[in-house]
Design a protein around this motif. Structure first.
Motif, short mmCIF file in Angstrom:
data_model
loop_
_atom_site.label_atom_id
_atom_site.label_comp_id
_atom_site.label_asym_id
_atom_site.label_seq_id
_atom_site.Cartn_x
_atom_site.Cartn_y
_atom_site.Cartn_z
N SER A 44 -8.73 6.15 10.12
CA SER A 44 -7.88 7.19 9.53
C SER A 44 -7.55 6.87 8.07
O SER A 44 -7.59 7.75 7.21
N LEU A 45 -7.25 5.61 7.80
CA LEU A 45 -6.95 5.20 6.43
C LEU A 45 -8.16 5.40 5.52
O LEU A 45 -8.05 5.97 4.42
N ALA A 51 0.83 -1.21 0.00
CA ALA A 51 0.00 0.00 0.00
C ALA A 51 0.86 1.25 0.00
O ALA A 51 0.56 2.23 -0.71
N LEU A 52 1.93 1.23 0.77
CA LEU A 52 2.83 2.39 0.84
C LEU A 52 3.49 2.64 -0.51
O LEU A 52 3.55 3.78 -0.98
N VAL A 53 3.99 1.59 -1.14
CA VAL A 53 4.62 1.74 -2.45
C VAL A 53 3.61 2.21 -3.49
O VAL A 53 3.91 3.09 -4.32
N LEU A 105 -0.82 14.01 0.12
CA LEU A 105 0.25 13.97 1.12
C LEU A 105 -0.27 13.43 2.44
O LEU A 105 0.41 12.64 3.12
N LEU A 106 -1.46 13.85 2.83
CA LEU A 106 -2.08 13.36 4.07
C LEU A 106 -2.25 11.84 4.02
O LEU A 106 -1.93 11.13 4.99
N LEU A 107 -2.74 11.33 2.90
CA LEU A 107 -2.91 9.88 2.76
C LEU A 107 -1.56 9.17 2.88
O LEU A 107 -1.45 8.12 3.53
N LEU A 108 -0.52 9.74 2.28
CA LEU A 108 0.81 9.16 2.38
C LEU A 108 1.26 9.07 3.84
O LEU A 108 1.77 8.04 4.29
N GLN A 133 -9.66 11.89 -0.46
CA GLN A 133 -8.86 12.03 -1.67
C GLN A 133 -9.66 11.64 -2.91
O GLN A 133 -9.58 12.31 -3.96
N ILE A 134 -10.45 10.57 -2.81
CA ILE A 134 -11.28 10.16 -3.94
C ILE A 134 -12.31 11.23 -4.26
O ILE A 134 -12.54 11.57 -5.43
#
Length: 382
Positions: free
Chosen positions: A315-316, A217-219, A348-351, A323-324
């Protein structure tokens, strides 16, 4: 008690500097998006000044000199100010990062790796800012500048997490054992967990599949951010105005050359140099990437609801849904400025949320392993 108070006050001041720098870095990212979206990236044709001045030329005399020095770049005061405000704030952030690195190396207990990396990144980011202007918005440079900003914020975020935990741990130790403990803590690293609560046995086992999901997910989020930067840098954000992918025959005309890092040679890359099919290819890929990210983040949110708790899971989901929503609004409303800037900041927040979740997964695994080792030791000596 005075020694303890002195050390704690210094650490609290250091934390305040980190929090302030993180907040300023978020503002820099937002200002960068605003500058790019208002076509102010070349508002000043030189660097680091503006038309040869330290500020935007506004008087008739200064404007005349600017026109004479840069006849191919007419002065647009508003765009020039957009660019220079971004530079001023980014320059202030650079000075704060240099101060952070200096203070980190002055105290043995503070992390030095992240501040050193951060200082290197901010220096390279300044170079990218210069090349953005001198290379006339070459897409690979513009995208790199955006990724550099996101990297800066992420590193500051990690530094805040680690230093906050270290300071809280040192404060707790000193409260229990007095000045000698706090002085001793200055000479050794304090074990850091990224969770807000003290380390405790994990109630749910974290396996390799969850760690793989978190890293995936991070990548995926990182690659999607890069795709978003490539979409913006090549002016492909509004070539598709329908959902879910694109009204054009994007599959039949898919052109992988759209992702070649070196763009066709041109005097300026403002407004883009790629053809329609290439821009559609970029935009469609960005949307497909959003779908992949959505699936992975939702799976991660479901998987961490027990080992990390409901807050991590919510939070996720909240960051992803926001974002969507902003992305869909960008499409149906044809890229309104405020929404487009918010879309950058929310990405950026999602990251950051995914980064913290990933750290939580690995930290909880480590905590569980240590607890198991302690229990085994007690049993063997029982």
């Amino acid at each position: 008690m005075m020694v303890k108070s002195k050390h704690l006050d210094q650490d609290k001041g250091y934390l305040f500097l980190l929090y302030g720098s993180l907040f300023l870095a978020l503002i820099v990212v937002a200002l960068g998006a605003f500058t790019r979206l208002t076509e102010a990236g070349l508002g000043c044709p030189d660097w680091p000044g503006c038309y040869g001045f330290l500020t935007v030329p506004q008087s008739a005399e200064h404007i005349a000199k600017a026109v004479q020095a840069f006849p191919d770049a007419p002065v647009e005061v508003q765009k020039a100010w957009n660019e220079m405000i971004h530079r001023y704030v980014a320059g202030t952030l650079g000075l704060l990062v240099a101060l952070i690195a200096f203070l980190a190396w002055r105290k043995p207990s503070r992390d030095k790796t992240l501040p050193s990396i951060l200082l290197a990144v901010i220096c390279f980011q300044a170079a990218l800012g210069m090349w953005t202007v001198t290379m006339n918005l070459m897409p690979i440079v513009v995208m790199g500048h955006l990724l550099g900003g996101f990297t800066t914020v992420t590193l500051l975020f990690l530094l805040c997490l680690f230093e906050r935990r270290r300071v809280h741990s040192a404060a707790n130790v000193s409260a229990e054992t007095g000045d000698e403990a706090i002085v001793g803590a200055e000479q050794q690293d304090v074990q850091v967990n990224i969770d807000d609560e003290p380390a405790s046995p994990a109630p749910h086992r974290i396996g390799g599949k969850l760690k793989l999901l978190a890293v995936s997910a991070l990548v995926a989020v990182g690659l999607q951010i890069a795709l978003g930067g490539w979409t913006s840098a090549n002016y492909a954000a509004v070539v598709c105005t329908q959902l879910p992918v694109c009204e054009a025959d994007w599959a039949g005309n898919y052109d992988v050359s759209a992702f070649h890092p070196i763009s066709p040679t041109n005097e300026t890359y403002q407004y883009g140099v790629l053809n329609f099919d290439q821009r559609v290819t970029i935009h469609a890929t960005h949307r497909i990437g959003a779908m992949v990210v959505s699936v992975l983040v939702l799976l991660l949110a479901f998987a961490v609801r027990r080992p990390l708790g409901a807050i991590a899971s919510i939070s996720l989901v909240a960051a992803l849904l926001l974002q969507i929503s902003l992305g869909v609004t960008n499409v149906v409303a044809l890229l309104p400025l405020s929404v487009a800037v918010a879309h950058n900041v929310c990405g950026l927040l999602l990251l950051l949320v995914v980064v913290k979740t990933t750290l939580g997964v690995f930290a909880r695994q480590t905590s569980a392993a240590r607890t198991s080792l302690r229990e085994s030791g007690r049993l063997s000596h029982g």
